[in-house]
Each structure stands twice: as structure tokens, then as C-alpha cells.
Design a protein around this motif. Structure first.
Motif, PDB file in Angstrom:
ATOM      1  N   ASN A  85      -3.032   3.324  -5.527  1.00 47.66           N
ATOM      2  CA  ASN A  85      -3.201   2.637  -4.245  1.00 47.66           C
ATOM      3  C   ASN A  85      -1.984   1.836  -3.784  1.00 47.66           C
ATOM      4  O   ASN A  85      -1.750   1.694  -2.588  1.00 47.66           O
ATOM      5  N   TYR A  86      -1.225   1.301  -4.748  1.00 47.30           N
ATOM      6  CA  TYR A  86      -0.169   0.352  -4.387  1.00 47.30           C
ATOM      7  C   TYR A  86       1.127   0.599  -5.161  1.00 47.30           C
ATOM      8  O   TYR A  86       1.133   1.203  -6.246  1.00 47.30           O
ATOM      9  N   LYS A  87       2.203   0.053  -4.590  1.00 43.48           N
ATOM     10  CA  LYS A  87       3.464  -0.108  -5.298  1.00 43.48           C
ATOM     11  C   LYS A  87       3.683  -1.600  -5.519  1.00 43.48           C
ATOM     12  O   LYS A  87       3.335  -2.420  -4.653  1.00 43.48           O
ATOM     13  N   THR A 122       0.364  -6.130   1.324  1.00 44.80           N
ATOM     14  CA  THR A 122      -0.937  -6.752   1.039  1.00 44.80           C
ATOM     15  C   THR A 122      -0.750  -8.165   0.511  1.00 44.80           C
ATOM     16  O   THR A 122      -1.515  -9.070   0.823  1.00 44.80           O
ATOM     17  N   ALA A 123       0.291  -8.357  -0.303  1.00 43.55           N
ATOM     18  CA  ALA A 123       0.627  -9.677  -0.834  1.00 43.55           C
ATOM     19  C   ALA A 123       2.133  -9.701  -1.085  1.00 43.55           C
ATOM     20  O   ALA A 123       2.722  -8.682  -1.441  1.00 43.55           O
ATOM     21  N   TYR A 124       2.736 -10.864  -0.905  1.00 46.85           N
ATOM     22  CA  TYR A 124       4.163 -10.969  -1.205  1.00 46.85           C
ATOM     23  C   TYR A 124       4.582 -12.421  -1.417  1.00 46.85           C
ATOM     24  O   TYR A 124       4.000 -13.343  -0.849  1.00 46.85           O
ATOM     25  N   LEU A 125       5.586 -12.620  -2.261  1.00 51.05           N
ATOM     26  CA  LEU A 125       6.230 -13.900  -2.530  1.00 51.05           C
ATOM     27  C   LEU A 125       7.729 -13.651  -2.454  1.00 51.05           C
ATOM     28  O   LEU A 125       8.274 -12.900  -3.264  1.00 51.05           O
ATOM     29  N   LEU A 126       8.393 -14.288  -1.503  1.00 52.26           N
ATOM     30  CA  LEU A 126       9.810 -13.986  -1.292  1.00 52.26           C
ATOM     31  C   LEU A 126      10.722 -15.209  -1.373  1.00 52.26           C
ATOM     32  O   LEU A 126      11.946 -15.051  -1.386  1.00 52.26           O
ATOM     33  N   PRO A 174       0.835  -1.214   0.000  1.00 52.52           N
ATOM     34  CA  PRO A 174       0.000   0.000   0.000  1.00 52.52           C
ATOM     35  C   PRO A 174       0.862   1.253   0.000  1.00 52.52           C
ATOM     36  O   PRO A 174       1.918   1.297   0.642  1.00 52.52           O
ATOM     37  N   LEU A 175       0.410   2.272  -0.695  1.00 52.95           N
ATOM     38  CA  LEU A 175       1.156   3.526  -0.739  1.00 52.95           C
ATOM     39  C   LEU A 175       1.295   4.149   0.646  1.00 52.95           C
ATOM     40  O   LEU A 175       2.208   4.946   0.892  1.00 52.95           O
TER      41      LEU A 175
END
Length: 286
Positions: A225-227, A184-188, A151-152
Motif C-alpha cells: 500500500n505504501y512507500k 499520508t504522513a510526513y515529518l520534514l 501511497p503507492l
């Protein structure tokens, strides 16, 4: 109400509360008849364990009312169905077949739990993969990558930018912690293969109009809204053979299923041979 139907509702809540404590049964002579439909009867002892122990008298009464009403309707429907069963439907045989199937299935599950070896070695898994890998062609592209949807309004974004660029193990731990708190969501996990379509679904199509996910290895995008942070390490296109790491669970499941079938067939033959020797099996050939 039809004379063939006697619906007798006795809501003796005092009796109910005195008899529904744990591990306590209602003596037969004190049991309470709740309803009858033709030759079927419903007694309080049949449903008392369904009533929560902490339910109030009012809630218990409401529960009993609802249960009895449902029981009456279901048994009326059953009676009506029994009157209208076609003579050639052979319901009794279907019930016997279904019962036999349930018993057999239950016994097979017990055998599997007791005797199936569920260990799959790396060597066996690789041998299976090499033999069957042409069956595992990709329905869509897959990637090894890192991806973050932020989120920004997220705090400390300058810190994130530094962590994103870093190759240090301690910074990777910090990156995971940051994403746990803010993303909000991530894959690492860059050793894991991900469906590319799953990542694309997180990014607005308008942002991807000038971005080729199949060729771009690294980008940062932003909307109102997002980066979006994306860094790709490997890519396999649709139609190619999936790597073992991507289909390992599916391959393992197939190996175990084959073992189950082999075990059950072996058991059937063992039982057959044993009972044949005991003369418990007689086959009368024409």
C-alpha cells in the motif's frame, strides 16, 4: 401523578416566538409557568435564551418538552436526596467551602492574568535546564529526521525521489508542497526532535523485522500500500537526558508555574500585612 408534584406544561409557542428575540425579556406578569416540583418552579423566561432564534415552532416545542421533562426528573432526584441526606454530612459547610474555593480561584486567575510576567529569557531557560536536566531523562528514543509515508498510487514519484535526495532550499519547499498534496504522513523539520516510537507506529512491523531503527540512518521501504522514506540526522536513546529543545515547552511550563505560586504567596502576604495594619485581623491566642 403524586399530589405533591404539579407538572404544568404550557407550550404557548406563539408567546414564545413573540418574546425570544435578542435582548428582549418577558415581562414578569406575562411569564409562563412551565413546571413545579414541590416548592421549585420553572418559568419560560429561565430557558428562552437557550432556544435557537431560528428554530421552528415545532422544534421549539420539542426542545421545551425535553427540557421540562429533564428538569422535573432532576428536581425530583434533588428533593429525594435532600430527604435522605445523612445528618452528619454537613452539606452546607461543603457548599460554603466549595464556593469560597471557586471565588479564590477566580481571583487568583485575575491576579495571574494581570501581574504574572510570562516572558522567559533564553538565559533563564538554559539555567533552569542545567540545574534540572537530570529530571528529564527520556522514556523512549528520539530522533531528528525526515520521514514520509506515501501511497503507492501517489503521482510524480520520480519527482519525489529527486526532491528527497536534494539539499537545495528551493527543493525542500517543493518537497513540503508535494507531501502536503500526496503523503499520508510526513515529518520534514530536521531541526525538531521526534519520538522514534511515533515513526515506528506508521510502519508495519513486518517491514521492520530486518531493520534496526536505532542503527539505520537512511532507508526506503515498501509494502502493498505504501512507500516509506526515512533519513536520520541525530539519535538519542532511551534513558539519556533529553536535549533542551525537546523539553522546552515542559520546562517553560514549570518555570511559569513556580512564578505563579510565588506571585500568589507574595499577594497573600501583602494582603495579610495590609489588613493587619488596618486592624481588620485579630488573632486571639490562648
Amino acid at each position: 401523578m403524586n399530589n405533591h408534584i404539579k407538572v404544568i406544561l404550557f407550550f404557548y409557542v406563539t408567546i414564545l416566538f413573540g418574546c425570544t428575540s435578542k435582548n428582549k425579556t418577558i415581562p414578569k406578569k406575562e411569564d409562563v409557568l412551565l413546571a413545579t416540583v414541590y416548592n421549585r418552579s420553572l418559568y419560560l423566561s429561565e430557558i428562552k435564551e437557550m432556544i435557537p432564534s431560528n428554530a421552528s415552532k415545532e422544534d421549539s416545542t420539542l426542545f421545551l418538552n425535553a427540557y421540562v421533562e429533564r428538569w422535573v426528573r432532576e428536581n425530583l432526584l434533588m428533593h429525594e436526596a435532600e430527604l435522605n441526606i445523612p445528618q452528619d454530612s454537613n452539606i452546607d459547610q461543603l457548599v460554603r467551602d466549595y464556593r469560597a474555593s471557586l471565588i479564590q480561584h477566580n481571583y487568583e486567575q485575575v491576579l495571574i492574568s494581570l501581574e504574572l510576567d510570562s516572558t522567559i529569557s533564553a538565559t533563564e531557560l538554559m539555567a533552569f535546564y542545567e540545574k534540572n536536566k537530570n529530571q528529564y531523562k527520556l522514556d523512549g528514543a528520539i530522533v531528528r529526521c525526515r520521514f514520509i509515508k506515501l501511497p503507492l498510487t501517489a503521482p510524480a514519484q520520480s519527482e519525489l525521489n529527486q526532491l528527497w535526495k536534494s539539499d537545495k532550499a528551493e527543493d525542500f519547499v517543493k518537497l513540503i508542497d508535494y507531501c502536503n498534496r500526496n503523503a499520508t504522513a510526513y515529518l520534514l523539520e530536521d531541526s525538531v526532535w521526534y519520538q522514534l516510537d511515533d515513526i515506528i507506529s506508521e510502519i508495519p512491523k513486518s517491514l521492520l523485522s530486518n531493520v534496526s531503527m536505532s542503527s539505520r540512518k537512511d532507508f526506503k521501504l515498501e509494502d502493498e500500500n505504501y512507500k516509506y522514506f526515512y533519513k536520520r540526522f541525530d539519535y538519542i536513546p532511551k534513558g539519556e537526558i533529553a536535549p533542551l529543545a525537546f523539553i522546552e515547552k515542559k520546562a517553560s511550563s514549570t518555570i511559569l508555574q513556580k512564578r505563579k505560586l510565588k506571585l500568589l504567596e507574595k499577594k497573600k502576604e501583602e494582603i495579610y500585612e495590609r489588613e493587619l495594619k488596618k486592624n481588620n485581623v485579630k488573632i486571639y491566642k490562648k
